[in-house]
Design an enzyme around this catalytic site. Structure first.
Site, mmCIF file in Angstrom:
data_model
loop_
_atom_site.group_PDB
_atom_site.id
_atom_site.type_symbol
_atom_site.label_atom_id
_atom_site.label_comp_id
_atom_site.label_asym_id
_atom_site.label_seq_id
_atom_site.Cartn_x
_atom_site.Cartn_y
_atom_site.Cartn_z
ATOM 1 N N HIS A 19 0.878 -1.176 0.000
ATOM 2 C CA HIS A 19 0.000 0.000 0.000
ATOM 3 C C HIS A 19 0.913 1.222 0.000
ATOM 4 C CE1 HIS A 19 -3.761 2.154 0.679
ATOM 5 N NE2 HIS A 19 -3.117 2.903 1.577
ATOM 6 N N LYS A 164 -9.908 5.823 -4.295
ATOM 7 C CA LYS A 164 -8.862 6.817 -4.064
ATOM 8 C C LYS A 164 -7.583 6.361 -4.746
ATOM 9 C CE LYS A 164 -7.918 8.879 -0.025
ATOM 10 N NZ LYS A 164 -7.391 9.145 1.336
ATOM 11 N N LYS A 166 -3.396 7.294 -4.626
ATOM 12 C CA LYS A 166 -2.293 8.010 -3.991
ATOM 13 C C LYS A 166 -1.332 8.460 -5.090
ATOM 14 C CE LYS A 166 -3.232 6.926 0.461
ATOM 15 N NZ LYS A 166 -3.299 7.869 1.590
ATOM 16 N N ASP A 195 -5.151 11.540 -3.321
ATOM 17 C CA ASP A 195 -4.471 11.931 -2.087
ATOM 18 C C ASP A 195 -3.008 12.188 -2.421
ATOM 19 O OD1 ASP A 195 -3.576 12.381 0.455
ATOM 20 O OD2 ASP A 195 -4.106 10.410 1.253
ATOM 21 N N GLU A 221 -7.044 15.516 -1.757
ATOM 22 C CA GLU A 221 -6.661 15.447 -0.337
ATOM 23 C C GLU A 221 -5.236 15.910 -0.120
ATOM 24 O OE1 GLU A 221 -6.437 12.105 3.262
ATOM 25 O OE2 GLU A 221 -7.562 11.680 1.418
ATOM 26 N N ASP A 246 -5.988 16.929 5.708
ATOM 27 C CA ASP A 246 -5.819 15.721 6.526
ATOM 28 C C ASP A 246 -4.649 15.903 7.474
ATOM 29 O OD1 ASP A 246 -5.684 13.235 7.659
ATOM 30 O OD2 ASP A 246 -4.981 12.213 5.862
ATOM 31 N N LYS A 270 -9.914 11.590 11.892
ATOM 32 C CA LYS A 270 -9.239 10.365 12.307
ATOM 33 C C LYS A 270 -9.193 10.379 13.824
ATOM 34 C CE LYS A 270 -6.348 9.808 8.184
ATOM 35 N NZ LYS A 270 -4.987 9.908 7.617
ATOM 36 N N GLU A 324 -13.171 6.026 4.643
ATOM 37 C CA GLU A 324 -12.064 5.249 4.075
ATOM 38 C C GLU A 324 -11.741 4.050 4.973
ATOM 39 O OE1 GLU A 324 -7.557 6.207 2.370
ATOM 40 O OE2 GLU A 324 -8.692 7.738 3.437
#
Length: 375
Positions: A19, A164, A166, A195, A221, A246, A270, A324
Site C-alpha cells: 500500500h 482513491k 495516492k 491523495d 486530499e 488531513d 481520524k 475510508e
C-alpha cells in the site's frame, strides 16, 4: 467496577499487497492495541495504527506504548471507566500531545464502560445515526489497466464505488493521466478522489488541479505540506473541486484555524490524530458549524481499530465524502473473532457490546512483539 490494569501490545500484521503512500509503502502494518481490565476481569480493547514508523507522523508505535505504560496508565488505574471524560481531561493536564496514545487509552476505557453496561459504545456518544457508511478503496497497483480492472470488479461485487489514488510519488503529470484514464473507464458509476500526502508545492498543484477538476475528480486530499495553510486557502478559493485537509488538521485548534481561514473546504476525521473519540466529535462539530465537508479517514487499522472509528462516525450526521474504513480488507489476518462486515458499497456499524467485536487473544499473542503470555 474500577479499572485494575492497562496493558499495551505492539503487533505487526501482514497485508495482502503493498500500500503505497508518498512517504512510505506498507507491506506489513504495525498496530498498537490496549486492553483495559476492571476489578471483575471485564475487558475493554482498542487499537490505533501508525504508518511507516516516524515517516507519517510523530507518534511511533514504540513511543505510544512507553508513554502509556509510564505516564498515562498510572492516571487511569483505579478510576471508574464511565467517567472517561473526566479521566482523559485529567490525563490532558499532565501529558502533552501524544494524541495516538490518548486515543488508544480513551477508546479502550470507552469499550470497557460500554461492556460493563452491555451496550454498544456509540450509545455513550449520543447513539448512532447511521447503520452503515460508504467506504472507499485505494487503487494502488500503479498499472492503469490493472487498476481499471480492479475498480470494475469491485463495482460488480458492490464492494466499493468510491476509489482513491495516492499520487504523491512519481511524475505528477503522469499520475494525473493515470487517474483520468481510470475515471474515464468507470465513468459515473464511481467517484474518484486523489491523495497527495503533502507531496506537491503550490506551483505543482496549480499545474495539475485544473486537469483533475475538468476530468471529474471529486476531491483532492492534502496537496500541500501540513504547515502551508495559506497555500491551501488559495487552492480552495481558486478551484471548484473540494480541497481536503488531513495531515494539516491534527487537532481541534488546527481545524478551527482551517475553518476560520478556509485553508481547505473539507476535513478528514481520524480518531487517533484528534486524540480520541471525544475530540473527534468536537472536531466534527467545528467542521459542521463552519460548513466544511467531512471524510471519515483511516490510518489503515485492522478490524478492531476500524470498529472504534466506525462507532463514533456512526454518531456524526453527515459524511459528504464517505469514509475510508477499508483497513480490514488490506490485512491477511485479523485479531478479532468476528470481523467488520462490508456490503452494498458500505461498511456496517457493529452493534454488539462495546465496539462490537470479540478479540482473539491467541492472534494478539501470535503477532505481538512481546511473545510472552498475555496478562
Amino acid at each position: 467496577m474500577n479499572i485494575h490494569s492497562v496493558d499495551v501490545y505492539i503487533l505487526d500484521l501482514p497485508t495482502v499487497r503493498p500500500h503505497q503512500l508518498a512517504m512510505h509503502t506498507i507491506t506489513e502494518q504495525t498496530i498498537v492495541v490496549a486492553c483495559v481490565r476492571d476489578e471483575d476481569g471485564v475487558e475493554g480493547w482498542a487499537e490505533v495504527a501508525t504508518i511507516g514508523g516516524a515517516s507519517y507522523g510523530e507518534s511511533t508505535p514504540e513511543a505510544i506504548k512507553v508513554n502509556i505504560d509510564r505516564y498515562i496508565a498510572p492516571l487511569v488505574i483505579g478510576r471508574n471507566p464511565i467517567r472517561f471524560g473526566k479521566i482523559m481531561n485529567d490525563v490532558a493536564k499532565q501529558v502533552r500531545g501524544n494524541h495516538f496514545a490518548k486515543a488508544l487509552v480513551e477508546s479502550a476505557v470507552v469499550d470497557l464502560a460500554a461492556r460493563q453496561r452491555s451496550i454498544p459504545a456509540y450509545e455513550l456518544f449520543g447513539g448512532k445515526i447511521h447503520d452503515s457508511l460508504p467506504v472507499a478503496w485505494t487503487l494502488a497497483s500503479g498499472d492503469t489497466g490493472k487498476d481499471i480492472e480492479e475498480a470494475k470488479e469491485f463495482l460488480r461485487q458492490k464492494r466499493h464505488n468510491i476509489f482513491k489514488l495516492k499520487i504523491g510519488i512519481g511524475d505528477p503529470k503522469k499520475n494525473v493521466a493515470h487517474v483520468l484514464a481510470i475515471k474515464q473507464a468507470v465513468g459515473d458509476k464511481a467517484r474518484l478522489t486523489v491523495d497527495i500526502n503533502q507531496a506537491w508545492d503550490e506551483d505543482t498543484a496549480n499545474a495539475c488541479i485544473p486537469a483533475l477538476e475538468e476530468g471529474g475528480i471529486s476531491m483532492i486530499e492534502q496537496p500541500l505540506p501540513a504547515w502551508n495553510h495559506e497555500g491551501m486557502a488559495r487552492l480552495a478559493a481558486r478551484y471548484r473541486v473540494p480541497i481536503l485537509a488531513d495531515e494539516g488538521a491534527t487537532s481541534i485548534q488546527e481545524v478551527f484555524h482551517i475553518a476560520k481561514h478556509r485553508a481547505g473546504n473539507s476535513i478528514a476525521l481520524k480518531v487517533c490524530k484528534a486524540g480520541g473519540l471525544t475530540a473527534t466529535k468536537q472536531t466534527a462539530a467545528i467542521a459542521e458549524g463552519a460548513g466544511l465537508g467531512l471524510y471519515g479517514g483511516t490510518m489503515i487499522e485492522s478490524d478492531l481499530g476500524t470498529a472504534v472509528c466506525a462507532s463514533v462516525y456512526a454518531t456524526i450526521p453527515e459524511f459528504k465524502f464517505g469514509t475510508e474504513l477499508f483497513g480490514p480488507l488490506l490485512f491477511k489476518d485479523s485479531i478479532a473473532v468476528d470481523g467488520i462486515r462490508f456490503e452494498n458499497f458500505e461498511v456496517v456499524i457493529p452493534d454488539g457490546s462495546g465496539f462490537g467485536l470479540e478479540i482473539d487473544r491467541e492472534k494478539v499473542k501470535h503477532y505481538s512483539r512481546e511473545k510472552g503470555d498475555l496478562t
